[in-house]
Design a protein around this motif. Structure first.
Motif, PDB file in Angstrom:
ATOM      1  N   GLY A  93       0.799  -1.218   0.000  1.00  0.00           N
ATOM      2  CA  GLY A  93       0.000   0.000   0.000  1.00  0.00           C
ATOM      3  C   GLY A  93       0.831   1.267   0.000  1.00  0.00           C
ATOM      4  O   GLY A  93       0.293   2.368   0.094  1.00  0.00           O
ATOM      5  N   ALA A  94       2.142   1.120  -0.104  1.00  0.00           N
ATOM      6  CA  ALA A  94       3.068   2.257  -0.115  1.00  0.00           C
ATOM      7  C   ALA A  94       2.802   3.200   1.056  1.00  0.00           C
ATOM      8  O   ALA A  94       2.716   4.414   0.900  1.00  0.00           O
ATOM      9  CB  ALA A  94       3.009   3.003  -1.443  1.00  0.00           C
ATOM     10  N   ASP A  95       2.706   2.603   2.251  1.00  0.00           N
ATOM     11  CA  ASP A  95       2.436   3.373   3.465  1.00  0.00           C
ATOM     12  C   ASP A  95       3.755   3.858   4.062  1.00  0.00           C
ATOM     13  O   ASP A  95       4.333   3.210   4.934  1.00  0.00           O
ATOM     14  CB  ASP A  95       1.656   2.523   4.463  1.00  0.00           C
ATOM     15  N   PHE A  96       4.208   5.000   3.572  1.00  0.00           N
ATOM     16  CA  PHE A  96       5.478   5.581   4.009  1.00  0.00           C
ATOM     17  C   PHE A  96       5.492   5.878   5.505  1.00  0.00           C
ATOM     18  O   PHE A  96       6.544   5.932   6.114  1.00  0.00           O
ATOM     19  CB  PHE A  96       5.751   6.896   3.261  1.00  0.00           C
ATOM     20  N   ARG A  97       4.312   6.094   6.087  1.00  0.00           N
ATOM     21  CA  ARG A  97       4.228   6.495   7.490  1.00  0.00           C
ATOM     22  C   ARG A  97       4.004   5.325   8.447  1.00  0.00           C
ATOM     23  O   ARG A  97       3.932   5.542   9.650  1.00  0.00           O
ATOM     24  CB  ARG A  97       3.136   7.545   7.667  1.00  0.00           C
ATOM     25  N   HIS A  98       3.894   4.126   7.934  1.00  0.00           N
ATOM     26  CA  HIS A  98       3.718   2.964   8.812  1.00  0.00           C
ATOM     27  C   HIS A  98       4.939   2.872   9.736  1.00  0.00           C
ATOM     28  O   HIS A  98       6.078   3.039   9.275  1.00  0.00           O
ATOM     29  CB  HIS A  98       3.568   1.690   7.986  1.00  0.00           C
ATOM     30  N   PRO A  99       4.728   2.622  11.023  1.00  0.00           N
ATOM     31  CA  PRO A  99       5.864   2.578  11.968  1.00  0.00           C
ATOM     32  C   PRO A  99       6.985   1.622  11.544  1.00  0.00           C
ATOM     33  O   PRO A  99       8.158   1.950  11.724  1.00  0.00           O
ATOM     34  CB  PRO A  99       5.211   2.134  13.278  1.00  0.00           C
ATOM     35  N   ALA A 100       6.661   0.486  10.956  1.00  0.00           N
ATOM     36  CA  ALA A 100       7.704  -0.457  10.532  1.00  0.00           C
ATOM     37  C   ALA A 100       8.524   0.105   9.371  1.00  0.00           C
ATOM     38  O   ALA A 100       9.738  -0.129   9.300  1.00  0.00           O
ATOM     39  CB  ALA A 100       7.085  -1.799  10.129  1.00  0.00           C
ATOM     40  N   ILE A 101       7.885   0.854   8.499  1.00  0.00           N
ATOM     41  CA  ILE A 101       8.600   1.457   7.369  1.00  0.00           C
ATOM     42  C   ILE A 101       9.453   2.624   7.862  1.00  0.00           C
ATOM     43  O   ILE A 101      10.607   2.785   7.447  1.00  0.00           O
ATOM     44  CB  ILE A 101       7.619   1.912   6.260  1.00  0.00           C
ATOM     45  N   VAL A 102       8.918   3.420   8.766  1.00  0.00           N
ATOM     46  CA  VAL A 102       9.678   4.537   9.351  1.00  0.00           C
ATOM     47  C   VAL A 102      10.909   3.995  10.078  1.00  0.00           C
ATOM     48  O   VAL A 102      12.019   4.530   9.936  1.00  0.00           O
ATOM     49  CB  VAL A 102       8.780   5.368  10.300  1.00  0.00           C
ATOM     50  N   GLU A 103      10.726   2.919  10.840  1.00  0.00           N
ATOM     51  CA  GLU A 103      11.841   2.307  11.569  1.00  0.00           C
ATOM     52  C   GLU A 103      12.889   1.749  10.599  1.00  0.00           C
ATOM     53  O   GLU A 103      14.094   1.898  10.821  1.00  0.00           O
ATOM     54  CB  GLU A 103      11.311   1.186  12.464  1.00  0.00           C
ATOM     55  N   THR A 104      12.443   1.142   9.518  1.00  0.00           N
ATOM     56  CA  THR A 104      13.364   0.598   8.518  1.00  0.00           C
ATOM     57  C   THR A 104      14.147   1.721   7.837  1.00  0.00           C
ATOM     58  O   THR A 104      15.355   1.609   7.641  1.00  0.00           O
ATOM     59  CB  THR A 104      12.595  -0.242   7.479  1.00  0.00           C
ATOM     60  N   ALA A 105      13.471   2.803   7.499  1.00  0.00           N
ATOM     61  CA  ALA A 105      14.161   3.947   6.888  1.00  0.00           C
ATOM     62  C   ALA A 105      15.211   4.502   7.844  1.00  0.00           C
ATOM     63  O   ALA A 105      16.307   4.885   7.414  1.00  0.00           O
ATOM     64  CB  ALA A 105      13.149   5.023   6.498  1.00  0.00           C
ATOM     65  N   ALA A 106      14.907   4.508   9.130  1.00  0.00           N
ATOM     66  CA  ALA A 106      15.869   4.981  10.133  1.00  0.00           C
ATOM     67  C   ALA A 106      17.085   4.059  10.206  1.00  0.00           C
ATOM     68  O   ALA A 106      18.210   4.517  10.408  1.00  0.00           O
ATOM     69  CB  ALA A 106      15.198   5.106  11.495  1.00  0.00           C
ATOM     70  N   LEU A 107      16.874   2.743  10.043  1.00  0.00           N
ATOM     71  CA  LEU A 107      18.002   1.800  10.009  1.00  0.00           C
ATOM     72  C   LEU A 107      18.954   2.162   8.875  1.00  0.00           C
ATOM     73  O   LEU A 107      20.171   2.185   9.055  1.00  0.00           O
ATOM     74  CB  LEU A 107      17.505   0.369   9.795  1.00  0.00           C
ATOM     75  N   PHE A 108      18.387   2.411   7.707  1.00  0.00           N
ATOM     76  CA  PHE A 108      19.208   2.780   6.555  1.00  0.00           C
ATOM     77  C   PHE A 108      19.928   4.101   6.814  1.00  0.00           C
ATOM     78  O   PHE A 108      21.114   4.227   6.518  1.00  0.00           O
ATOM     79  CB  PHE A 108      18.351   2.888   5.287  1.00  0.00           C
ATOM     80  N   GLU A 109      19.216   5.058   7.365  1.00  0.00           N
ATOM     81  CA  GLU A 109      19.804   6.376   7.617  1.00  0.00           C
ATOM     82  C   GLU A 109      20.997   6.286   8.560  1.00  0.00           C
ATOM     83  O   GLU A 109      22.008   6.957   8.368  1.00  0.00           O
ATOM     84  CB  GLU A 109      18.754   7.318   8.198  1.00  0.00           C
ATOM     85  N   GLY A 110      20.918   5.419   9.554  1.00  0.00           N
ATOM     86  CA  GLY A 110      21.985   5.311  10.536  1.00  0.00           C
ATOM     87  C   GLY A 110      23.129   4.398  10.140  1.00  0.00           C
ATOM     88  O   GLY A 110      24.132   4.301  10.848  1.00  0.00           O
ATOM     89  N   ALA A 111      23.011   3.725   9.014  1.00  0.00           N
ATOM     90  CA  ALA A 111      24.028   2.759   8.591  1.00  0.00           C
ATOM     91  C   ALA A 111      25.162   3.426   7.814  1.00  0.00           C
ATOM     92  O   ALA A 111      24.951   4.389   7.086  1.00  0.00           O
ATOM     93  CB  ALA A 111      23.390   1.681   7.721  1.00  0.00           C
ATOM     94  N   ASP A 112      26.358   2.867   7.995  1.00  0.00           N
ATOM     95  CA  ASP A 112      27.510   3.260   7.190  1.00  0.00           C
ATOM     96  C   ASP A 112      27.554   2.451   5.901  1.00  0.00           C
ATOM     97  O   ASP A 112      28.032   2.920   4.871  1.00  0.00           O
ATOM     98  CB  ASP A 112      28.806   3.017   7.955  1.00  0.00           C
ATOM     99  N   GLY A 113      27.082   1.213   5.999  1.00  0.00           N
ATOM    100  CA  GLY A 113      27.104   0.302   4.865  1.00  0.00           C
ATOM    101  C   GLY A 113      25.844  -0.516   4.805  1.00  0.00           C
ATOM    102  O   GLY A 113      25.160  -0.718   5.815  1.00  0.00           O
ATOM    103  N   VAL A 114      25.534  -1.001   3.601  1.00  0.00           N
ATOM    104  CA  VAL A 114      24.344  -1.810   3.381  1.00  0.00           C
ATOM    105  C   VAL A 114      24.728  -2.999   2.506  1.00  0.00           C
ATOM    106  O   VAL A 114      25.364  -2.822   1.464  1.00  0.00           O
ATOM    107  CB  VAL A 114      23.221  -0.994   2.694  1.00  0.00           C
ATOM    108  N   VAL A 115      24.342  -4.185   2.963  1.00  0.00           N
ATOM    109  CA  VAL A 115      24.458  -5.383   2.133  1.00  0.00           C
ATOM    110  C   VAL A 115      23.046  -5.667   1.632  1.00  0.00           C
ATOM    111  O   VAL A 115      22.111  -5.752   2.433  1.00  0.00           O
ATOM    112  CB  VAL A 115      24.993  -6.592   2.931  1.00  0.00           C
ATOM    113  N   ILE A 116      22.893  -5.760   0.325  1.00  0.00           N
ATOM    114  CA  ILE A 116      21.586  -6.030  -0.278  1.00  0.00           C
ATOM    115  C   ILE A 116      21.662  -7.395  -0.938  1.00  0.00           C
ATOM    116  O   ILE A 116      22.447  -7.599  -1.860  1.00  0.00           O
ATOM    117  CB  ILE A 116      21.218  -4.976  -1.355  1.00  0.00           C
TER     118      ILE A 116
END
Length: 185
Positions: free
Chosen positions: A50-73
């Motif tokens: 549903g592309a719910d940008f404001r869902h708490p789980a999505i907000v928390e996930t975006a914060a994980l990315f923001e705080g990371a130095d590196g990302v393994v995909i």
């Protein structure tokens, strides 16, 4: 050392992609990094679809990315591209969620016919999201990732050596110790 988010884009609870990532996560931890695993399949489907940008789980996930130095995909390859599940997450992250990040792309699949999926499907998206450094990725055949009797991932020796090299390159780009670890293969 660095903070890393290790993302599995597989929809399967018995995913080889996830097994591979968790194996590499342990190597990165031994090199001194703080690794946070993320399985996209555990995020609420209604928020992703549903592309719910404001869902708490999505907000928390975006914060994980923001705080990371590196990302393994990590992603399984379907139809010569990364998973739709991974795409649904990437679509919900801020446009430049990877700005200033070092990224290691990994893929798994049933045939070497999909080996270019990293460079032709995944890498352009990661680049458009602002990744400052995308290290060379690696494609691993599904058959090279199994489970040992104790339930831990077992990677075929040739694949394990190649994965150690790309993981160590990623770690070095983040400022990690790579020479102190002996080969696990």
């Amino acid at each position: 050392m660095a903070t890393i988010v290790s993302v599995s884009g597989s929809p399967s609870p018995t995913s080889r992609t996830t097994r591979l990532l968790r194996h590499l996560d342990e190597r990165l931890r031994r090199q001194g990094h703080e690794v946070t695993p993320l399985e996209v399949r555990t995020l609420p489907a209604h928020a992703l679809l549903g592309a719910d940008f404001r869902h708490p789980a999505i907000v928390e996930t975006a914060a994980l990315f923001e705080g990371a130095d590196g990302v393994v995909i990590g992603t399984p390859v379907y139809k010569a591209a990364y998973s739709g599940l991974l795409k649904s997450l990437l679509d919900l992250l801020p446009q430049y969620a990877l700005a200033g990040k070092t990224v290691l792309p990994l893929a798994t699949g049933g045939s070497t016919a999909h080996v270019l999926a990293i460079d032709y499907a995944l890498r352009p998206v990661l680049s458009s999201m602002g990744a400052s450094h995308i290290v060379p990725g690696w494609f691993t055949l599904d058959k090279d990732v199994t489970l040992g009797a104790d339930g831990t991932p077992v990677i075929a020796p040739a694949s394990a050596r190649a994965l150690e090299q790309v993981t160590d390159t990623f770690s070095a780009a983040l400022g990690g110790r790579t020479t102190a670890l002996a080969s696990t293969a």
